[in-house]
Scaffold this active site. Structure first.
Site, PDB file in Angstrom:
ATOM      1  N   GLU B 116       0.842  -1.407  -0.026  1.00  8.41           N
ATOM      2  CA  GLU B 116       0.026   0.113  -0.146  1.00  8.41           C
ATOM      3  C   GLU B 116       0.823   1.208  -0.022  1.00  8.41           C
ATOM      4  O   GLU B 116       0.212   2.378   0.376  1.00  8.41           O
ATOM      5  CB  GLU B 116      -1.002  -0.046   1.011  1.00  8.41           C
ATOM      6  N   HIS B 135      -0.222   5.576   7.944  1.00  7.36           N
ATOM      7  CA  HIS B 135      -1.492   4.911   7.421  1.00  7.36           C
ATOM      8  C   HIS B 135      -1.578   3.796   8.715  1.00  7.36           C
ATOM      9  O   HIS B 135      -1.030   2.890   8.861  1.00  7.36           O
ATOM     10  CB  HIS B 135      -1.270   4.445   6.102  1.00  7.36           C
ATOM     11  N   HIS B 137      -4.656   1.135  10.949  1.00  2.00           N
ATOM     12  CA  HIS B 137      -5.813   0.623  11.163  1.00  2.00           C
ATOM     13  C   HIS B 137      -6.229   0.578  12.682  1.00  2.00           C
ATOM     14  O   HIS B 137      -6.810   0.181  13.489  1.00  2.00           O
ATOM     15  CB  HIS B 137      -5.963  -1.228  11.074  1.00  2.00           C
ATOM     16  N   HIS B 205     -11.379  -0.323   6.996  1.00  2.00           N
ATOM     17  CA  HIS B 205     -10.189  -0.377   6.615  1.00  2.00           C
ATOM     18  C   HIS B 205      -9.324   0.473   7.807  1.00  2.00           C
ATOM     19  O   HIS B 205      -8.627  -0.200   8.718  1.00  2.00           O
ATOM     20  CB  HIS B 205      -9.686   0.213   5.424  1.00  2.00           C
TER      21      HIS B 205
END
Lengths: 277, 277, 277, 277
Positions: B116, B135, B137, B205
């Site tokens: 990603e 980024h 979760h 996500h």
């Protein structure tokens, strides 16, 4: 246990490494390397995954003093490997025993057995694709076992839930019991409700997660707990929720297989560090 | 990686200090000080922030085995720095690689890459003001990614949310996928939804937080998670809620910049202490 | 700082004890005992309570990188003692400075000051009975600062809340600000809303707890956070709730004074153990 | 205390083991084995359970600085054993005192007593079957003490709740008090509300769990807290809930007795490890 030689030495390495016993570890390693070369079954790796998985789930609070992790015997698909009766946080390789698919210990030697080994036996019998089984009293999942709200996939790490996670109620088939899967008939009933899914919830008790490898079963047990917590928080926000579709779930779960080593290595280190302290 | 000399030695100091290797640390420090003087790019400081940020967010549970922290290359605005594929808690300076804005590794040397990385590449491309991207979760945020309740600024440490935090749904543009930002087109779509905001939520996500420095991106990733938890608790109380206005948010966020070193120093010490145990 | 001699040595004992430096501790203790005999003000004990309170609240997560604990100067009621600008988890006795009730440092020596010291200054000015003040971004309390649901006493350890805990909104008097109590006028407004209560909530920010001793202010800051969490859980159960009456609150709070040493000793040991690891 | 000889040595072993004092431990063990042979009462084992239970519940956050664990004297059913006034996390065997069923210390020697020892005295008086009593400010249970929602058995580990857990409100019999069970009359009222159940909730205060052994009382105190948390989460999901029936509860609770050693051994190791760090 079938291959006592390799199993007897492998945990000695693991423990020596975990507790930083350099000298002893170094000596034992030599022995073990010799033993490994006569371990055609490769059980040591699977046993290490059972030990690591038990401790990781205990460390995360998914398992407390109860629950168990097992693996189908990589050498004999009609047998499985599982600890003697012991709190998961304390399981070592030397505690792992071998069972047949009726839940009989191959070589009990007087050790205490888990009453609920029939969960594992009957699932291995009904599901040839399953190589690992985890039974927990997963705290965030238990509320869903007594609720009419179905557990659904909130995010991609729990993609395996997008296919559904049925709730099994022991009372439906067996009336008022002590809630335990204490014989093959009860295990069979549970395995039937699991069907072809990855997770089955047990009313007023916990859940069972399965996978094509012990690591995947542990991964699913962990993310089932996380997903349940996140879904509870989402439900509390109110309004409609946007769950993963079954199509997304199938695609995303395939990725979980591909990246599991990244988190498994972290978990293994986490358990090792905790033990070494 | 572009400047191997400085990077090769800088982590040696960091690790020696973290693990209390006094002797080795002292020796290496001399070498490193020499190296630092030939590090005109100043990448070592930014790399240290990536490492610290990765570990802090893992320590707080904002990151688990997945997610990543990156920085725009301070020397080359068309490149960014990011770890090879690795659990954030395990990232060291030696794991940081350099990428161009199409997500290509400048010098891969066979190392595994994050699938990603296009999240980062496309945001750096679209937002020249952004110097750091995280980024996650983020567990408390995920419920908001599947809910119709918008994430709003509950308190001044999360003032950057007062401008709004849009939700991006990969399904809108790409149909049923594996949920991953696995190519530039998907990254571009995400960057467009982010727009000029500090945070974008990813349906089912996680989220992405950006900032004018790695430290601010990490700070925002952390306080986005905290704010989501507090807003969930506030919503559960029932009734109308009194959020920060956009005007208050803009003013309060400016203060966050001024005081970030106070919490960053604490976080760095926390990570160091955890590792040294 | 007024009495540098005693203060310079007292923390040396504390730190030596905390880090298990037996030899150094023993030597320093002799010096300190000598110094204590020339410390008529008894500031060392109060400073130790500020340090312990800061670290305990950080350890419990009531304080994160921000917030502060202060004490009225036991020798001079028109002065108060408070750390230089520093994360509470890192505060040591050597960081404590002295301020007058307009928030001016008596002897700044270039050290950075907390922007929000006016919270403390104006409360000490308005409330002669108050000897300790704690300002936090207490995570479980913040939801109540933006809600219409008043914080009420759920159990006897938080009995001091039975008299009420008003919410102060900076926007009412000062419009759109950066949310900070950055001058005496704003501090005065906050102190007026506090009135004769033990706790005041700050909209979108946190709370302030006061007491007739630093230990009581810390105790109240801690149990305000616990009470907020328990009240949130109780509200989520639905239906009418049975709070402590003001009469019960007054009687039960008197007992809290009587037993505070029991929990303070535990907290002090907890902080010491954490530091020694 | 009645049998100082055995008690004086038994804790010395425990502490030596806990702190890894190999040499001292080895020497003391010899002494203690001798002493054990002159300890016909077997109080050492029960005292060890009180100490372990106090520390385990503190470690889990079920107890904070307050609350207490007691055991009926195995030698004299009209006496019980309980710590002097001390935070549960700090209790050692040397702190355990002996009381009669009116709450009088047999040999106080000036030690501070728990104000609320009448909880224990009156329950031992009213319930000859009870051998252990635990009083906590169990955080997840307190919301149920002020709510109209009854605490019910969510899962089999908390099966003892299926018989019901009544709420006792001190205000009903005694008006506005300081909320404490500070005399025999109040203790008697509480014991009456407990009746023949395993757990009684105290409005705005906490709960009391009892059992046919200290270990069972500790087990029930712990799982009462867990059950309360899970029931809160289940209630928040909305809709009808499927609790254990009284019949299931009775059967499942019998199993808890059979497997308690498995979790007790884990808990004891957990406390030992925590102390040794």
């Amino acid at each position: 246990m079938l291959r006592p030689a390799s199993i007897r030495f492998a945990p000695a390495i693991a423990l020596a490494a975990l507790f930083g016993l350099g000298e002893v570890g170094a000596q034992t390693q030599t022995q073990a390397q010799t033993q490994t070369s006569v371990d055609p079954a490769g059980n040591a790796a699977v046993i290490d995954d059972i030990v690591t998985g038990s401790r990781v789930l205990a460390d995360f609070g998914v398992l407390d003093g109860f629950g168990h992790v097992s693996a189908r015997d990589p050498n004999n698909p009609n047998h499985f490997l599982m600890s003697r009766s012991l709190a998961p946080a304390l399981v070592t390789a030397g505690d792992i025993m071998e069972f047949d698919l009726d839940g009989n210990a191959v070589d009990a030697r007087g050790r205490a057995l888990f009453l609920e080994r029939f969960i594992h036996a009957e699932i291995y019998k009904a599901r040839p694709d399953v190589m690992g089984v985890v039974h927990t009293h997963s705290p965030n999942v238990i509320p869903f076992t007594i609720s009419q709200v179905p557990l659904r996939a909130v995010f991609h790490n729990a993609a395996f839930l997008a296919a559904g996670a049925p709730v099994w109620d022991i009372r439906s088939d067996f009336g008022e019991t002590d809630m335990l899967v204490r014989n093959p008939a009860i295990g069979r009933s549970l395995a039937q409700t699991l069907g072809d899914k990855s997770v089955v919830l047990m009313r007023g008790h916990g859940d069972v997660a399965v996978g094509p490898a012990v690591r995947m079963a542990v991964f699913r047990a962990y993310y089932t707990d996380v997903n349940a917590r996140l879904q509870s928080q989402a439900v509390a926000l109110g309004g409609l929720l946007n769950f993963l579709t079954p199509g997304e779930g199938a695609k995303a779960d395939a990725v979980n297989f591909a990246v599991i080593d990244r988190i498994w290595n972290l978990w293994k280190m986490r358990v090792t560090t905790t033990l070494a302290k």
